[in-house]
Design an enzyme around this catalytic site. Structure first.
Site, PDB file in Angstrom:
ATOM      1  N   ARG A 172      -3.580  -3.860  41.913  1.00 11.73           N
ATOM      2  CA  ARG A 172      -3.499  -4.873  41.701  1.00 11.73           C
ATOM      3  C   ARG A 172      -4.635  -6.083  43.160  1.00 11.73           C
ATOM      4  NH1 ARG A 172       0.290  -8.879  43.283  1.00 11.73           N
ATOM      5  NH2 ARG A 172       1.195  -9.989  41.658  1.00 11.73           N
ATOM      6  N   THR A 189      -7.011 -12.123  41.900  1.00  7.75           N
ATOM      7  CA  THR A 189      -6.532 -13.051  40.918  1.00  7.75           C
ATOM      8  C   THR A 189      -5.588 -11.907  40.964  1.00  7.75           C
ATOM      9  OG1 THR A 189      -7.408 -10.488  39.972  1.00  7.75           O
ATOM     10  CG2 THR A 189      -9.367 -11.881  40.057  1.00  7.75           C
ATOM     11  N   ASP A 194       8.130   3.002  49.459  1.00  4.50           N
ATOM     12  CA  ASP A 194       6.685   3.558  48.130  1.00  4.50           C
ATOM     13  C   ASP A 194       7.284   4.668  48.335  1.00  4.50           C
ATOM     14  OD1 ASP A 194       3.938   4.461  48.280  1.00  4.50           O
ATOM     15  OD2 ASP A 194       3.319   2.618  48.711  1.00  4.50           O
ATOM     16  N   ASP A 215       3.654   6.865  48.639  1.00  2.00           N
ATOM     17  CA  ASP A 215       4.330   8.055  49.896  1.00  2.00           C
ATOM     18  C   ASP A 215       5.316   8.197  50.568  1.00  2.00           C
ATOM     19  OD1 ASP A 215       1.552   6.362  51.167  1.00  2.00           O
ATOM     20  OD2 ASP A 215       3.329   4.452  51.610  1.00  2.00           O
TER      21      ASP A 215
HETATM   22  N1  URA Z   1       5.618   0.640  43.890  1.00  2.00           N
HETATM   23  C1  URA Z   1       6.334   1.582  44.611  1.00  2.00           C
HETATM   24  O1  URA Z   1       6.267   2.371  45.129  1.00  2.00           O
HETATM   25  N2  URA Z   1       7.197   1.098  45.125  1.00  2.00           N
HETATM   26  C2  URA Z   1       8.091  -0.308  44.360  1.00  2.00           C
HETATM   27  O2  URA Z   1       9.186  -0.339  44.907  1.00  2.00           O
HETATM   28  C3  URA Z   1       7.245  -0.977  43.095  1.00  2.00           C
HETATM   29  C4  URA Z   1       5.742  -0.429  43.368  1.00  2.00           C
END
Ligand code: URA
Length: 211
Positions: free
Chosen positions: A106, A110, A202, A205
């Site tokens: 992302r 922008t 995440d 992760d």
């Molecule tokens: N990507 C992720 O790893 N976790 C989220 O909550 C949103 C996007």
């Protein structure tokens, strides 16, 4: 919220395993195993409408008029990173599937989604494609990945994720109304960092132990 169009896979096994994945105390090894198991169970549902044809099979006792999948070829396209963990589960059902990879980020200036990697099977236009990402948050990565796969001529695309938001589903529905979305949960929304809440954190992760 406007009507959103998706298939929720609410099978108890999927829901149970997703609950374990959400748990902050679940470590990477178990998390990866659960991702693989849930992906396999979700793919089982996503493949429900694969076309079949009748064949006659000689059994030890006679001829069985029965069904086989009618030769459709499949490709799985994980969105990096978290979609990678979903590939094995899908492949356990369709081992001959080919694999593509798409990476997006992302742009903070922008806020639009930008592709940084795209490598797809050369014959992807002849295949049914499942695009896989663990989390459907804003819908930006999913919509861009679908656009890239369509740009190679592919007609038959499904999108599979574990946790979605209504906003994310609505964004993909609007950009790609022909693409069926499969998810195991639709959560409340996103926080200021665009993580799904309550979500599971995440996903990359959690899977790769990078935090
Ligand atoms: N990507 C992720 O790893 N976790 C989220 O909550 C949103 C996007």
């Amino acid at each position: 919220m406007a009507n959103v169009n998706y298939t929720l896979i609410d099978h108890p096994l999927v829901q149970h395993k997703l609950s374990l994945m959400r748990d902050v105390n679940t470590g990477s090894k178990e998390f990866r195993e659960l991702v693989s198991e849930v992906s396999m169970l979700m793919a089982y549902e996503a493949f429900r409408n694969l076309p079949v044809k009748s064949v006659d099979v000689q059994t030890p006792l006679g001829i069985a008029n029965t069904k086989i999948i009618s030769g459709r070829k499949i490709a799985v396209v994980p969105i990096l990173r978290s979609g990678l963990g979903m590939v094995d589960g899908v492949l356990s059902l369709v081992p001959a599937a080919k694999i593509g990879h798409i990476g997006t980020f992302r742009d903070p200036e922008t806020t639009s989604t930008v592709e940084y990697y795209c490598k797809l099977p050369h014959d992807i236009d002849t295949r049914d494609v499942i695009i896989a990402d663990m989390m459907l948050a804003t819908g930006g990565a999913a919509s861009e990945a679908i656009r890239l796969v369509k740009a190679h001529g592919t007609k038959n695309i499904k999108f599979m994720c574990m946790i979605a938001t209504e906003d994310g589903i609505a964004a993909v529905n609007a950009a790609h109304p022909d693409v069926e979305i499969y998810c195991a949960a639709v959560d409340e929304g996103m926080n200021e960092n665009l993580y799904i809440v309550p979500g599971l954190g995440d996903a990359g992760d959690r899977m790769f132990g990078t935090k």
